[in-house]
Design a protein around this motif. Structure first.
Motif, PDB file in Angstrom:
ATOM      1  N   THR A 104       1.011  -1.323   0.084  1.00 46.42           N
ATOM      2  CA  THR A 104      -0.058   0.037  -0.018  1.00 46.42           C
ATOM      3  C   THR A 104       0.763   1.355   0.033  1.00 46.42           C
ATOM      4  OG1 THR A 104      -0.278  -0.226   2.388  1.00 46.42           O
ATOM      5  CG2 THR A 104      -2.085  -1.129   1.163  1.00 46.42           C
ATOM      6  N   ARG A 105       2.014   1.232   0.667  1.00 46.91           N
ATOM      7  CA  ARG A 105       2.933   2.422   0.800  1.00 46.91           C
ATOM      8  C   ARG A 105       3.468   2.619  -0.698  1.00 46.91           C
ATOM      9  NH1 ARG A 105       3.981   4.427   5.683  1.00 46.91           N
ATOM     10  NH2 ARG A 105       5.836   5.510   4.881  1.00 46.91           N
ATOM     11  N   ILE A 106       3.980   1.370  -1.435  1.00 42.51           N
ATOM     12  CA  ILE A 106       4.466   1.647  -2.742  1.00 42.51           C
ATOM     13  C   ILE A 106       3.416   2.105  -3.689  1.00 42.51           C
ATOM     14  CG2 ILE A 106       5.601   0.207  -4.548  1.00 42.51           C
ATOM     15  CD1 ILE A 106       6.454  -1.699  -2.619  1.00 42.51           C
ATOM     16  N   ILE A 107       2.235   1.821  -3.431  1.00 39.93           N
ATOM     17  CA  ILE A 107       0.901   2.264  -4.636  1.00 39.93           C
ATOM     18  C   ILE A 107       1.100   3.700  -4.368  1.00 39.93           C
ATOM     19  CG2 ILE A 107      -1.306   1.917  -4.780  1.00 39.93           C
ATOM     20  CD1 ILE A 107      -1.296  -0.859  -4.389  1.00 39.93           C
ATOM     21  N   ARG A 108       0.955   4.213  -2.798  1.00 34.49           N
ATOM     22  CA  ARG A 108       0.849   5.489  -2.558  1.00 34.49           C
ATOM     23  C   ARG A 108       1.794   6.217  -3.007  1.00 34.49           C
ATOM     24  NH1 ARG A 108      -2.104   8.995   1.135  1.00 34.49           N
ATOM     25  NH2 ARG A 108      -3.697   7.611   0.495  1.00 34.49           N
ATOM     26  N   ALA A 109       3.121   5.973  -2.862  1.00 35.36           N
ATOM     27  CA  ALA A 109       4.129   6.807  -3.352  1.00 35.36           C
ATOM     28  C   ALA A 109       4.245   6.678  -5.100  1.00 35.36           C
ATOM     29  CB  ALA A 109       5.348   5.796  -2.975  1.00 35.36           C
ATOM     30  N   VAL A 110       3.934   5.779  -5.780  1.00 38.62           N
ATOM     31  CA  VAL A 110       3.749   5.744  -7.281  1.00 38.62           C
ATOM     32  C   VAL A 110       2.633   6.832  -7.467  1.00 38.62           C
ATOM     33  CG1 VAL A 110       3.244   4.592  -9.319  1.00 38.62           C
ATOM     34  CG2 VAL A 110       4.749   3.573  -7.647  1.00 38.62           C
ATOM     35  N   ALA A 111       1.453   6.620  -6.700  1.00 38.06           N
ATOM     36  CA  ALA A 111       0.214   7.222  -7.073  1.00 38.06           C
ATOM     37  C   ALA A 111       0.769   9.034  -7.073  1.00 38.06           C
ATOM     38  CB  ALA A 111      -0.931   7.189  -6.393  1.00 38.06           C
ATOM     39  N   SER A 112       1.263   9.228  -5.769  1.00 38.35           N
ATOM     40  CA  SER A 112       1.580  10.672  -5.605  1.00 38.35           C
ATOM     41  C   SER A 112       2.357  11.231  -6.421  1.00 38.35           C
ATOM     42  CB  SER A 112       2.011  10.847  -4.135  1.00 38.35           C
ATOM     43  OG  SER A 112       3.206  10.121  -3.719  1.00 38.35           O
ATOM     44  N   SER A 113       3.620  10.678  -7.002  1.00 40.22           N
ATOM     45  CA  SER A 113       4.744  11.059  -8.005  1.00 40.22           C
ATOM     46  C   SER A 113       3.823  11.377  -9.117  1.00 40.22           C
ATOM     47  CB  SER A 113       5.716   9.742  -7.965  1.00 40.22           C
ATOM     48  OG  SER A 113       6.493  10.100  -9.105  1.00 40.22           O
ATOM     49  N   THR A 114       3.421  10.102  -9.734  1.00 35.12           N
ATOM     50  CA  THR A 114       2.402  10.415 -10.792  1.00 35.12           C
ATOM     51  C   THR A 114       1.342  11.588 -10.799  1.00 35.12           C
ATOM     52  OG1 THR A 114       2.643   8.094 -11.428  1.00 35.12           O
ATOM     53  CG2 THR A 114       1.031   9.049 -12.469  1.00 35.12           C
ATOM     54  N   ALA A 115       0.716  11.769  -9.728  1.00 37.16           N
ATOM     55  CA  ALA A 115      -0.198  13.004  -9.519  1.00 37.16           C
ATOM     56  C   ALA A 115       0.482  14.256  -9.741  1.00 37.16           C
ATOM     57  CB  ALA A 115      -0.848  12.806  -8.294  1.00 37.16           C
ATOM     58  N   ILE A 116       1.585  14.394  -9.234  1.00 40.32           N
ATOM     59  CA  ILE A 116       2.522  15.565  -9.193  1.00 40.32           C
ATOM     60  C   ILE A 116       2.949  15.949 -10.800  1.00 40.32           C
ATOM     61  CG2 ILE A 116       4.721  16.465  -8.658  1.00 40.32           C
ATOM     62  CD1 ILE A 116       4.528  15.088  -5.975  1.00 40.32           C
ATOM     63  N   GLU A 117       3.360  14.764 -11.434  1.00 42.71           N
ATOM     64  CA  GLU A 117       3.680  15.131 -12.671  1.00 42.71           C
ATOM     65  C   GLU A 117       2.571  15.145 -13.777  1.00 42.71           C
ATOM     66  OE1 GLU A 117       6.083  11.650 -14.001  1.00 42.71           O
ATOM     67  OE2 GLU A 117       7.512  11.790 -12.379  1.00 42.71           O
ATOM     68  N   THR A 118       1.411  14.549 -13.448  1.00 46.64           N
ATOM     69  CA  THR A 118       0.310  14.570 -14.512  1.00 46.64           C
ATOM     70  C   THR A 118      -0.834  15.489 -14.086  1.00 46.64           C
ATOM     71  OG1 THR A 118      -0.610  12.756 -13.215  1.00 46.64           O
ATOM     72  CG2 THR A 118       0.776  12.345 -15.241  1.00 46.64           C
ATOM     73  N   GLY A 119      -0.782  15.893 -12.985  1.00 54.88           N
ATOM     74  CA  GLY A 119      -1.915  16.894 -12.470  1.00 54.88           C
ATOM     75  C   GLY A 119      -3.343  16.095 -11.818  1.00 54.88           C
ATOM     76  N   GLN A 120      -3.198  14.874 -12.059  1.00 52.92           N
ATOM     77  CA  GLN A 120      -4.533  14.053 -11.485  1.00 52.92           C
ATOM     78  C   GLN A 120      -4.533  13.937 -10.150  1.00 52.92           C
ATOM     79  OE1 GLN A 120      -3.141  10.807 -14.195  1.00 52.92           O
ATOM     80  NE2 GLN A 120      -5.455  10.802 -14.624  1.00 52.92           N
ATOM     81  N   SER A 121      -5.828  13.200  -9.658  1.00 54.01           N
ATOM     82  CA  SER A 121      -5.948  13.110  -8.202  1.00 54.01           C
ATOM     83  C   SER A 121      -5.332  11.938  -7.873  1.00 54.01           C
ATOM     84  CB  SER A 121      -7.281  13.044  -8.047  1.00 54.01           C
ATOM     85  OG  SER A 121      -7.752  12.395  -6.822  1.00 54.01           O
ATOM     86  N   ILE A 122      -4.543  11.998  -6.531  1.00 55.40           N
ATOM     87  CA  ILE A 122      -4.035  10.859  -5.874  1.00 55.40           C
ATOM     88  C   ILE A 122      -4.781   9.712  -5.567  1.00 55.40           C
ATOM     89  CG2 ILE A 122      -2.661   9.949  -4.021  1.00 55.40           C
ATOM     90  CD1 ILE A 122      -1.258  12.789  -3.746  1.00 55.40           C
TER      91      ILE A 122
END
Length: 56
Positions: free
Chosen positions: A14-32
């Motif tokens: 779950t922590r890995i998924i959260r890290a990938v989601a937050s990193s992608t959200a920063i780059e793409t502007g999508q919701s975490i």
């Protein structure tokens, strides 16, 4: 004076998924939360494989 070796605890999935989601959200502007839900819902064709563990 010797110190006792520290055991490395691998991060939870779950922590890995959260890290990938937050990193992608920063780059793409999508919701975490949206990205996190998408990552959790996807089934991978490589589910039988696990990540390599660090060996101390």
């Amino acid at each position: 004076m010797k110190s006792t070796p520290t055991l490395l605890v691998p991060p939870a999935q779950t922590r890995i998924i959260r890290a990938v989601a937050s990193s992608t959200a920063i780059e793409t502007g999508q919701s975490i939360k949206e990205l996190e839900a998408l990552l959790k819902a996807q089934s991978s064709k490589y589910q039988q494989l696990s990540l390599a563990a660090a060996v101390a």
